[in-house]
Design an enzyme around this catalytic site. Sequence first.
Site, PDB file in Angstrom:
ATOM      1  N   HIS A  24       0.812  -1.223   0.000  1.00  0.00           N
ATOM      2  CA  HIS A  24       0.000   0.000   0.000  1.00  0.00           C
ATOM      3  C   HIS A  24       0.850   1.279   0.000  1.00  0.00           C
ATOM      4  CE1 HIS A  24       0.394   0.295   4.374  1.00  0.00           C
ATOM      5  NE2 HIS A  24      -0.534  -0.598   4.648  1.00  0.00           N
ATOM      6  N   HIS A  78      -5.634  -7.939  14.545  1.00  0.00           N
ATOM      7  CA  HIS A  78      -5.651  -6.668  13.795  1.00  0.00           C
ATOM      8  C   HIS A  78      -6.578  -6.847  12.604  1.00  0.00           C
ATOM      9  CE1 HIS A  78      -4.226  -3.159  11.717  1.00  0.00           C
ATOM     10  NE2 HIS A  78      -3.166  -3.668  11.131  1.00  0.00           N
ATOM     11  N   GLU A  80      -6.544  -5.174   9.674  1.00  0.00           N
ATOM     12  CA  GLU A  80      -6.066  -4.879   8.319  1.00  0.00           C
ATOM     13  C   GLU A  80      -6.031  -6.166   7.495  1.00  0.00           C
ATOM     14  OE1 GLU A  80      -2.493  -2.466   8.124  1.00  0.00           O
ATOM     15  OE2 GLU A  80      -3.010  -1.818   6.093  1.00  0.00           O
ATOM     16  N   ASP A  82      -4.236  -7.673   5.426  1.00  0.00           N
ATOM     17  CA  ASP A  82      -3.084  -8.577   5.261  1.00  0.00           C
ATOM     18  C   ASP A  82      -3.083  -9.657   6.347  1.00  0.00           C
ATOM     19  OD1 ASP A  82      -2.596  -6.328   6.879  1.00  0.00           O
ATOM     20  OD2 ASP A  82      -0.425  -6.483   6.687  1.00  0.00           O
ATOM     21  N   HIS A 143      -0.587  -0.132  14.545  1.00  0.00           N
ATOM     22  CA  HIS A 143      -0.727   1.219  14.048  1.00  0.00           C
ATOM     23  C   HIS A 143      -2.181   1.581  13.703  1.00  0.00           C
ATOM     24  CE1 HIS A 143      -1.049   0.043   9.622  1.00  0.00           C
ATOM     25  NE2 HIS A 143      -0.993  -1.107  10.276  1.00  0.00           N
ATOM     26  N   ASP A 162       1.700  -6.616  13.899  1.00  0.00           N
ATOM     27  CA  ASP A 162       2.525  -5.628  13.188  1.00  0.00           C
ATOM     28  C   ASP A 162       3.710  -5.122  14.024  1.00  0.00           C
ATOM     29  OD1 ASP A 162       1.251  -5.508  10.724  1.00  0.00           O
ATOM     30  OD2 ASP A 162      -0.096  -3.891  11.310  1.00  0.00           O
ATOM     31  N   TYR A 190       9.948  -0.228   8.425  1.00  0.00           N
ATOM     32  CA  TYR A 190       8.548  -0.598   8.619  1.00  0.00           C
ATOM     33  C   TYR A 190       7.888   0.328   9.652  1.00  0.00           C
ATOM     34  CZ  TYR A 190       4.527  -3.505   9.637  1.00  0.00           C
ATOM     35  OH  TYR A 190       3.247  -3.954   9.821  1.00  0.00           O
ATOM     36  N   HIS A 221       4.966  -9.995  10.193  1.00  0.00           N
ATOM     37  CA  HIS A 221       5.742  -9.694   8.975  1.00  0.00           C
ATOM     38  C   HIS A 221       7.211  -9.946   9.278  1.00  0.00           C
ATOM     39  CE1 HIS A 221       2.423  -7.693   6.919  1.00  0.00           C
ATOM     40  NE2 HIS A 221       2.248  -6.870   7.940  1.00  0.00           N
TER      41      HIS A 221
HETATM   42 FE1  FEO Z   1      -1.428  -3.222   9.729  1.00  0.00          FE
HETATM   43 FE2  FEO Z   1       0.415  -5.788   8.647  1.00  0.00          FE
HETATM   44  O1  FEO Z   1      -1.139  -4.788   8.833  1.00  0.00           O
END
Ligand code: FEO
Length: 390
Positions: A24, A78, A80, A82, A143, A162, A190, A221
Amino acid sequence: MKAIKIKDDVYFVGAFDWNLRNFHGLDVETGTTYGAYLILDEKVTLIDTVKVGFEQELLQRISSVIDPKKIDIIIANHGEPDHSGSVKIMHELVPNAKIYASVNGEKSLKGIFGDLPITAVKNGETLNIGKRTLTFYHTQMVHWPDNMVTYSSEDKILFSNDVFGQHMAPSKLFDSFYPKEQVLYQAKKYYVNIVSPYNKMAKKALEALAGLDIELIATAHGVVFKDYIPDVKALYASLVNNEKQNKAVVVYDSMWGSTKVMAKAIAEAFMEKGILVYLYNVNETDQSVIFTEVVDAKYLAVGSPTFNNGILPSIAGFLTYIKGLIPQDMKTISFGSYGWGGQSPELIAKELAGLNLEPLVPPIRQYFTTHQKDADNIKLTIKTALDQII
Ligand code: FEO
């Protein structure tokens, strides 16, 4: 594809996105991972899922150790996509599995998927899954408002989502297979490009986690931290406290080379004062890479020639990018050449002042070509200003 054991009865079952190069808007050189983890206990527990499109990889890895239909609990740290992208797919496969998320996570998951049965957990709430008790800690704004992490005290594993993430696709999951500098650089890049606007809340969240006895940090990640835990914690402490290096970052674009000569003169001035310098033509390097150096610099110089009574779109884009990331406590220089008009340095200065950054010197304008004597004058201006503060 098989599950990768990280501790007895705890497995990585996520996905490697080897070819991702843009996340993104963020530059990603070496792909990323969507870290999902499976705990085989009396209640089989899946912590996080993967981006849609990678669900077969998730299911194959899970299937290598247990039938996915035996999952009892899904934890979504989370919202999001991903990480939560495959929550609905998993729910359809195992409708009786109970889904847990933070209070804000319930909202975001329902916003993304519509009606989905979610059990919201409070900060510090625990969940017994058999031999293990999991504790949920909300890490709001690290975040997103919905972020939380999950801690297994029996395993001494923090499933950090994250937090402490890095965009890497590590075929060997543990940190020490990779040079420390590489892992920490990716962790810094990151953090600073997605979390740094929320430093104060990140600091609070990290303080809340500081007392945990941690042997592994299973991120969503990149690598699983084991040997580099003190290092990544020190990195985060430095970032949340906005610690600075004696460093200048010079960012410019140029039409006919004159603003480039100004940029080099400014860089030389810092170099001659013994200050570390990074110089970037904004078209050649991704903004996320540039900001990784900007965030802990003491000085930021931004230059654009005057273009249609304004600044070049490339530099306007860079200023927009850093505006969202709220750089702090740095002295700035705005500069640019012009043939007529000459508004660009003032416009850049205004943008930087809007970020509450103080100028080191008034905006520097250069009429047409930057000759050697002009470059020398620019250097002298910068060095004189530096002499007054260092
Ligand atoms: Fe905030 Fe890795 O998603």
